[in-house]
Design a protein around this motif. Structure first.
Motif, PDB file in Angstrom:
ATOM      1  N   ILE A 156       4.330  10.190  -6.896  1.00 30.14           N
ATOM      2  CA  ILE A 156       5.358  10.516  -7.890  1.00 30.14           C
ATOM      3  C   ILE A 156       4.714  10.848  -9.231  1.00 30.14           C
ATOM      4  O   ILE A 156       5.085  11.825  -9.888  1.00 30.14           O
ATOM      5  CB  ILE A 156       6.368   9.364  -8.022  1.00 30.14           C
ATOM      6  CG1 ILE A 156       7.219   9.268  -6.757  1.00 30.14           C
ATOM      7  CG2 ILE A 156       7.258   9.548  -9.248  1.00 30.14           C
ATOM      8  CD1 ILE A 156       8.115   8.053  -6.693  1.00 30.14           C
ATOM      9  N   LYS A 157       3.721  10.056  -9.650  1.00 25.51           N
ATOM     10  CA  LYS A 157       3.029  10.325 -10.916  1.00 25.51           C
ATOM     11  C   LYS A 157       2.333  11.683 -10.877  1.00 25.51           C
ATOM     12  O   LYS A 157       2.355  12.439 -11.855  1.00 25.51           O
ATOM     13  CB  LYS A 157       2.017   9.218 -11.205  1.00 25.51           C
ATOM     14  CG  LYS A 157       2.655   7.906 -11.611  1.00 25.51           C
ATOM     15  CD  LYS A 157       1.612   6.838 -11.819  1.00 25.51           C
ATOM     16  CE  LYS A 157       2.241   5.490 -12.121  1.00 25.51           C
ATOM     17  NZ  LYS A 157       1.240   4.422 -12.229  1.00 25.51           N
ATOM     18  N   GLU A 158       1.722  11.993  -9.751  1.00 27.87           N
ATOM     19  CA  GLU A 158       1.042  13.278  -9.599  1.00 27.87           C
ATOM     20  C   GLU A 158       2.051  14.428  -9.683  1.00 27.87           C
ATOM     21  O   GLU A 158       1.790  15.442 -10.336  1.00 27.87           O
ATOM     22  CB  GLU A 158       0.308  13.305  -8.253  1.00 27.87           C
ATOM     23  CG  GLU A 158      -0.480  14.567  -7.995  1.00 27.87           C
ATOM     24  CD  GLU A 158      -1.162  14.532  -6.633  1.00 27.87           C
ATOM     25  OE1 GLU A 158      -1.109  15.562  -5.940  1.00 27.87           O
ATOM     26  OE2 GLU A 158      -1.730  13.476  -6.280  1.00 27.87           O
ATOM     27  N   ASN A 179       0.830  -1.211   0.000  1.00 30.37           N
ATOM     28  CA  ASN A 179       0.000   0.000   0.000  1.00 30.37           C
ATOM     29  C   ASN A 179       0.860   1.255   0.000  1.00 30.37           C
ATOM     30  O   ASN A 179       0.580   2.217  -0.724  1.00 30.37           O
ATOM     31  CB  ASN A 179      -0.937   0.014   1.209  1.00 30.37           C
ATOM     32  CG  ASN A 179      -2.068  -0.979   1.055  1.00 30.37           C
ATOM     33  OD1 ASN A 179      -2.420  -1.366  -0.047  1.00 30.37           O
ATOM     34  ND2 ASN A 179      -2.639  -1.398   2.161  1.00 30.37           N
ATOM     35  N   ARG A 180       1.913   1.249   0.833  1.00 29.50           N
ATOM     36  CA  ARG A 180       2.790   2.428   0.872  1.00 29.50           C
ATOM     37  C   ARG A 180       3.473   2.648  -0.475  1.00 29.50           C
ATOM     38  O   ARG A 180       3.600   3.783  -0.937  1.00 29.50           O
ATOM     39  CB  ARG A 180       3.837   2.282   1.975  1.00 29.50           C
ATOM     40  CG  ARG A 180       3.273   2.634   3.351  1.00 29.50           C
ATOM     41  CD  ARG A 180       4.355   2.603   4.376  1.00 29.50           C
ATOM     42  NE  ARG A 180       4.585   1.187   4.663  1.00 29.50           N
ATOM     43  CZ  ARG A 180       5.602   0.700   5.322  1.00 29.50           C
ATOM     44  NH1 ARG A 180       6.538   1.490   5.767  1.00 29.50           N
ATOM     45  NH2 ARG A 180       5.716  -0.590   5.544  1.00 29.50           N
ATOM     46  N   LEU A 181       3.922   1.558  -1.099  1.00 29.60           N
ATOM     47  CA  LEU A 181       4.558   1.699  -2.409  1.00 29.60           C
ATOM     48  C   LEU A 181       3.565   2.215  -3.448  1.00 29.60           C
ATOM     49  O   LEU A 181       3.912   3.023  -4.296  1.00 29.60           O
ATOM     50  CB  LEU A 181       5.163   0.366  -2.854  1.00 29.60           C
ATOM     51  CG  LEU A 181       6.401  -0.093  -2.094  1.00 29.60           C
ATOM     52  CD1 LEU A 181       6.816  -1.477  -2.556  1.00 29.60           C
ATOM     53  CD2 LEU A 181       7.535   0.894  -2.248  1.00 29.60           C
ATOM     54  N   THR A 204       6.456  -5.945  -8.275  1.00 23.44           N
ATOM     55  CA  THR A 204       6.496  -7.192  -9.037  1.00 23.44           C
ATOM     56  C   THR A 204       7.087  -8.297  -8.173  1.00 23.44           C
ATOM     57  O   THR A 204       6.563  -9.419  -8.145  1.00 23.44           O
ATOM     58  CB  THR A 204       7.325  -7.015 -10.317  1.00 23.44           C
ATOM     59  OG1 THR A 204       6.767  -5.953 -11.072  1.00 23.44           O
ATOM     60  CG2 THR A 204       7.337  -8.281 -11.135  1.00 23.44           C
ATOM     61  N   CYS A 205       8.163  -8.007  -7.460  1.00 23.11           N
ATOM     62  CA  CYS A 205       8.785  -9.018  -6.583  1.00 23.11           C
ATOM     63  C   CYS A 205       7.825  -9.434  -5.486  1.00 23.11           C
ATOM     64  O   CYS A 205       7.743 -10.597  -5.131  1.00 23.11           O
ATOM     65  CB  CYS A 205      10.062  -8.476  -5.950  1.00 23.11           C
ATOM     66  SG  CYS A 205      11.378  -8.185  -7.128  1.00 23.11           S
ATOM     67  N   THR A 206       7.104  -8.463  -4.928  1.00 24.72           N
ATOM     68  CA  THR A 206       6.161  -8.761  -3.851  1.00 24.72           C
ATOM     69  C   THR A 206       5.063  -9.696  -4.340  1.00 24.72           C
ATOM     70  O   THR A 206       4.699 -10.644  -3.670  1.00 24.72           O
ATOM     71  CB  THR A 206       5.531  -7.449  -3.316  1.00 24.72           C
ATOM     72  OG1 THR A 206       6.578  -6.580  -2.917  1.00 24.72           O
ATOM     73  CG2 THR A 206       4.628  -7.730  -2.154  1.00 24.72           C
ATOM     74  N   ARG A 248      12.926   6.288  -9.397  1.00 24.00           N
ATOM     75  CA  ARG A 248      12.216   5.863  -8.180  1.00 24.00           C
ATOM     76  C   ARG A 248      10.926   5.122  -8.551  1.00 24.00           C
ATOM     77  O   ARG A 248      10.587   4.112  -7.944  1.00 24.00           O
ATOM     78  CB  ARG A 248      11.901   7.075  -7.298  1.00 24.00           C
ATOM     79  CG  ARG A 248      11.169   6.736  -6.033  1.00 24.00           C
ATOM     80  CD  ARG A 248      12.003   5.889  -5.105  1.00 24.00           C
ATOM     81  NE  ARG A 248      11.205   5.512  -3.952  1.00 24.00           N
ATOM     82  CZ  ARG A 248      11.282   4.358  -3.346  1.00 24.00           C
ATOM     83  NH1 ARG A 248      12.150   3.463  -3.732  1.00 24.00           N
ATOM     84  NH2 ARG A 248      10.504   4.085  -2.328  1.00 24.00           N
ATOM     85  N   LEU A 249      10.234   5.609  -9.553  1.00 27.72           N
ATOM     86  CA  LEU A 249       9.006   4.962 -10.014  1.00 27.72           C
ATOM     87  C   LEU A 249       9.297   3.560 -10.534  1.00 27.72           C
ATOM     88  O   LEU A 249       8.575   2.603 -10.233  1.00 27.72           O
ATOM     89  CB  LEU A 249       8.342   5.817 -11.091  1.00 27.72           C
ATOM     90  CG  LEU A 249       6.893   5.542 -11.429  1.00 27.72           C
ATOM     91  CD1 LEU A 249       6.013   5.670 -10.208  1.00 27.72           C
ATOM     92  CD2 LEU A 249       6.421   6.502 -12.512  1.00 27.72           C
ATOM     93  N   LYS A 250      10.398   3.395 -11.286  1.00 25.43           N
ATOM     94  CA  LYS A 250      10.793   2.073 -11.780  1.00 25.43           C
ATOM     95  C   LYS A 250      11.114   1.126 -10.630  1.00 25.43           C
ATOM     96  O   LYS A 250      10.734  -0.039 -10.656  1.00 25.43           O
ATOM     97  CB  LYS A 250      12.018   2.179 -12.686  1.00 25.43           C
ATOM     98  CG  LYS A 250      11.739   2.708 -14.053  1.00 25.43           C
ATOM     99  CD  LYS A 250      13.040   2.758 -14.856  1.00 25.43           C
ATOM    100  CE  LYS A 250      12.881   3.561 -16.109  1.00 25.43           C
ATOM    101  NZ  LYS A 250      14.168   3.721 -16.813  1.00 25.43           N
ATOM    102  N   SER A 251      11.835   1.621  -9.625  1.00 28.25           N
ATOM    103  CA  SER A 251      12.200   0.750  -8.507  1.00 28.25           C
ATOM    104  C   SER A 251      10.969   0.323  -7.713  1.00 28.25           C
ATOM    105  O   SER A 251      10.907  -0.798  -7.218  1.00 28.25           O
ATOM    106  CB  SER A 251      13.219   1.430  -7.589  1.00 28.25           C
ATOM    107  OG  SER A 251      12.642   2.502  -6.881  1.00 28.25           O
TER     108      SER A 251
END
Length: 127
Positions: free
Chosen positions: A71-73, A62-64, A121-123, A112-115
């Motif tokens: 970041i998108k905003e 949720n935090r991510l 995806t890993c989660t 940062r958005l990519k990470s």
């Protein structure tokens, strides 16, 4: 009648065994109770640990997700250009340096958005 006699006889045998060896019956009962308590504690501990891990994973996800949205905003509101403009005016940069600074800040946001997407995806894969 036959069943009653058998039941009474079985009860009598068990009753006499308790008088002949009360220590062994007591030890057996203690062992049984100890086993049951350990079993219940293990089950509850397992449930608590599973729910705690699941809750933590959901909290992180949720935090991510919220950070990703923020970041998108910021990118949609041209925040990197605004930051570059403020820094350029404070430092006396020309237009080219301001553009380079804005690109650098934007690249930082995109990295940062990519990470975050990689972490998400890993989660998902670990479940």
């Amino acid at each position: 009648m036959n069943i009653t006699l058998r039941s009474t006889g079985l009860f009598g045998i068990l009753f006499s065994i308790t008088f002949l060896s009360p220590e062994s019956i007591e030890e057996s009962a203690k062992g049984f109770v100890k086993y049951q308590i350990e079993k219940e504690v293990r089950e509850k501990q397992h449930l608590v640990s599973e729910s705690t891990v699941a809750n933590q994973a959901l909290s992180i996800a949720n935090r991510l997700g919220l950070e990703s949205e923020k970041i998108k905003e910021d990118l949609d509101n041209n925040l990197p250009q605004k930051i570059a403009s403020v820094i350029a005016s404070m430092c006396g940069y020309d237009c080219e340096r301001q553009k380079a600074l804005a690109q650098s800040i934007t690249a930082g946001y995109l990295d940062r958005l990519k990470s975050i997407k990689v972490c998400a995806t890993c989660t998902r894969r670990s479940y």
